[in-house]
Design a protein around this motif. Structure first.
Motif, mmCIF file in Angstrom:
data_model
loop_
_atom_site.group_PDB
_atom_site.id
_atom_site.type_symbol
_atom_site.label_atom_id
_atom_site.label_comp_id
_atom_site.label_asym_id
_atom_site.label_seq_id
_atom_site.Cartn_x
_atom_site.Cartn_y
_atom_site.Cartn_z
ATOM 1 N N ARG A 172 -28.957 20.982 9.949
ATOM 2 C CA ARG A 172 -30.018 20.503 10.997
ATOM 3 C C ARG A 172 -30.047 18.944 10.721
ATOM 4 O O ARG A 172 -30.268 18.200 11.858
ATOM 5 C CB ARG A 172 -31.301 20.954 10.492
ATOM 6 C CG ARG A 172 -32.573 20.900 11.429
ATOM 7 C CD ARG A 172 -33.836 21.370 11.137
ATOM 8 N NE ARG A 172 -33.824 22.493 10.372
ATOM 9 C CZ ARG A 172 -34.852 23.054 10.042
ATOM 10 N NH1 ARG A 172 -35.923 22.507 9.838
ATOM 11 N NH2 ARG A 172 -34.926 24.338 9.273
ATOM 12 N N PHE A 173 -29.471 18.471 9.557
ATOM 13 C CA PHE A 173 -29.551 16.684 9.569
ATOM 14 C C PHE A 173 -28.266 16.500 9.068
ATOM 15 O O PHE A 173 -27.893 16.480 7.768
ATOM 16 C CB PHE A 173 -30.585 16.266 8.661
ATOM 17 C CG PHE A 173 -31.867 16.649 9.033
ATOM 18 C CD1 PHE A 173 -32.670 15.408 9.908
ATOM 19 C CD2 PHE A 173 -32.607 17.417 8.446
ATOM 20 C CE1 PHE A 173 -33.955 15.907 10.192
ATOM 21 C CE2 PHE A 173 -33.911 17.740 9.160
ATOM 22 C CZ PHE A 173 -34.601 16.816 9.755
ATOM 23 N N PRO A 174 -27.135 16.410 10.011
ATOM 24 C CA PRO A 174 -25.662 16.267 9.584
ATOM 25 C C PRO A 174 -25.676 14.759 8.893
ATOM 26 O O PRO A 174 -26.353 13.777 8.914
ATOM 27 C CB PRO A 174 -24.968 15.987 10.876
ATOM 28 C CG PRO A 174 -25.842 16.269 11.886
ATOM 29 C CD PRO A 174 -27.241 16.359 11.650
ATOM 30 N N ILE A 175 -24.682 14.708 7.839
ATOM 31 C CA ILE A 175 -24.705 13.437 7.059
ATOM 32 C C ILE A 175 -24.503 12.200 7.893
ATOM 33 O O ILE A 175 -23.589 12.307 9.013
ATOM 34 C CB ILE A 175 -23.559 13.556 5.796
ATOM 35 C CG1 ILE A 175 -24.120 14.620 4.952
ATOM 36 C CG2 ILE A 175 -23.221 12.308 5.297
ATOM 37 C CD1 ILE A 175 -22.754 15.234 3.879
ATOM 38 N N GLY A 176 -25.227 11.186 7.709
ATOM 39 C CA GLY A 176 -24.795 10.019 8.692
ATOM 40 C C GLY A 176 -24.132 8.812 8.018
ATOM 41 O O GLY A 176 -23.373 8.927 7.189
ATOM 42 N N GLU A 177 -24.689 7.754 8.371
ATOM 43 C CA GLU A 177 -24.236 6.429 8.064
ATOM 44 C C GLU A 177 -24.865 6.373 6.517
ATOM 45 O O GLU A 177 -25.793 6.764 6.088
ATOM 46 C CB GLU A 177 -24.656 5.237 8.860
ATOM 47 C CG GLU A 177 -26.404 4.832 8.813
ATOM 48 C CD GLU A 177 -27.258 5.744 9.360
ATOM 49 O OE1 GLU A 177 -26.768 6.872 9.849
ATOM 50 O OE2 GLU A 177 -28.510 5.785 9.367
ATOM 51 N N PRO A 178 -24.154 5.000 5.973
ATOM 52 C CA PRO A 178 -24.843 4.703 4.612
ATOM 53 C C PRO A 178 -26.203 4.128 4.685
ATOM 54 O O PRO A 178 -26.679 3.296 5.749
ATOM 55 C CB PRO A 178 -23.901 3.478 4.074
ATOM 56 C CG PRO A 178 -22.646 3.583 4.877
ATOM 57 C CD PRO A 178 -23.107 4.140 6.319
#
Ligand SMILES: Nc1ncnc2c1ncn2[C@@H]1O[C@H](COP(=O)(O)OP(=O)(O)OP(=O)(O)O)[C@@H](O)[C@H]1O
Length: 265
Positions: A6-12
């Motif tokens: 549901r919450f894909p891995i994003g930016e740092p």
């Protein structure tokens, strides 16, 4: 088919750059860098004394590294203190439980709402309408957390009377009550039996899945680390010797040598 997150891995979201921390002559952390990405579950592993807790203490402002920078949401934290860091969306639990043993589960979780409360001591004591409304809202939020963690049946029990595994869950609840973007969990499964560990893993994954909370956890149990982490950073003698997905880290020769203790062929 694997279900999409549901919450894909994003930016740092958290950038640790070249930090070094010394206690007198002891080098706890040396020139350490790594990123934590938004919505990921990141484990920090390493042998005893590798610098894991010191690193967590630097991230949440308990220790100030002599060198390097730590940035949260792109902002370098210059004058960091636990309070400032908490206000910027980071919360942590401790290796040894830091709960109020005589207070109920619900009241312990309510402590995590402190940052969301503006009423002063006097208005609370006088039960002024604004203070009453605020407390009601915060209690309702805590009730939701209690339900989410499936601990409604013990909501009024003094924490000191609960088994250790449940106390750790209450600590997780208190951290959740802060509604932080990042949770730092210092050995969330230490001292737990297999069943309690399985339960805690389930809730760590559930929090990450339902709220997208980024988690950074120190954990000694390799099975747990490999099962629930998206990425793992490995410390040895205060230095990063591995950083990547669990399978990659597990196969890394330097990591095997330093930590997993598997003999070479
Ligand atoms: N407050 C302190 N004063 C002096 N030395 C310290 C302090 N805190 C940590 N150290 C030292 O820094 C090094 C790293 O310790 P740290 O507790 O961060 O390691 P760790 O990886 O968390 O260990 P463990 O897995 O045993 O909890 C160790 O040599 C430790 O003795």
């Amino acid at each position: 088919m694997v279900e999409a997150r549901r919450f894909p891995i994003g930016e740092p979201i958290l950038e640790v750059k070249n930090i070094s921390l010394r206690f007198g002559g002891v080098r706890a952390i040396t020139d350490t860098s790594f990123n934590v990405f938004r919505h990921e579950i990141r484990a920090i592993i390493g042998p005893n004394g590798a610098g894991k807790s010191s690193l967590l203490n630097c991230i949440n402002g308990i220790y100030k590294p002599q060198e390097g920078t730590i940035a949260l949401n792109g902002e370098v934290l210059d004058k960091i203190s636990p309070n400032i860091v908490a206000r910027k969306g980071l919360s942590r639990t401790f290796q040894n439980l830091a709960l109020f043993k005589r207070m109920s589960v619900l009241d312990n979780i309510l402590v995590g709402r402190k940052l969301h409360m503006s009423a002063n001591f006097l208005s609370v004591a006088l039960r002024l309408p604004e203070a009453v409304r605020e407390e009601r809202e915060n209690r309702a939020k805590c009730e939701e957390i209690v339900e989410f963690l499936e601990i409604s049946h013990i909501r009024d029990t003094p924490v000191g009377r609960l088994p250790y595994g449940l106390q750790k869950k209450v600590e997780l609840g208190r951290a959740l009550a802060t509604e932080a973007d990042i949770l730092l969990l210092d050995e969330p499964m230490a001292g737990m039996n297999v069943e309690e560990k399985r339960d805690m893993c389930r809730f760590i994954l559930k929090v990450n899945d339902e709220f997208g909370t980024t988690m950074v956890l120190i954990e000694h149990d390799m099975g747990v680390v490999m099962d629930i982490s998206d990425n793992v950073v490995v410390l040895d003698y205060g230095k990063v010797i591995g950083d990547g997905p669990p399978d990659e880290v597990r196969a890394d020769r330097a990591v095997i040598d330093a930590y997993l203790g598997v003999a070479h062929d």
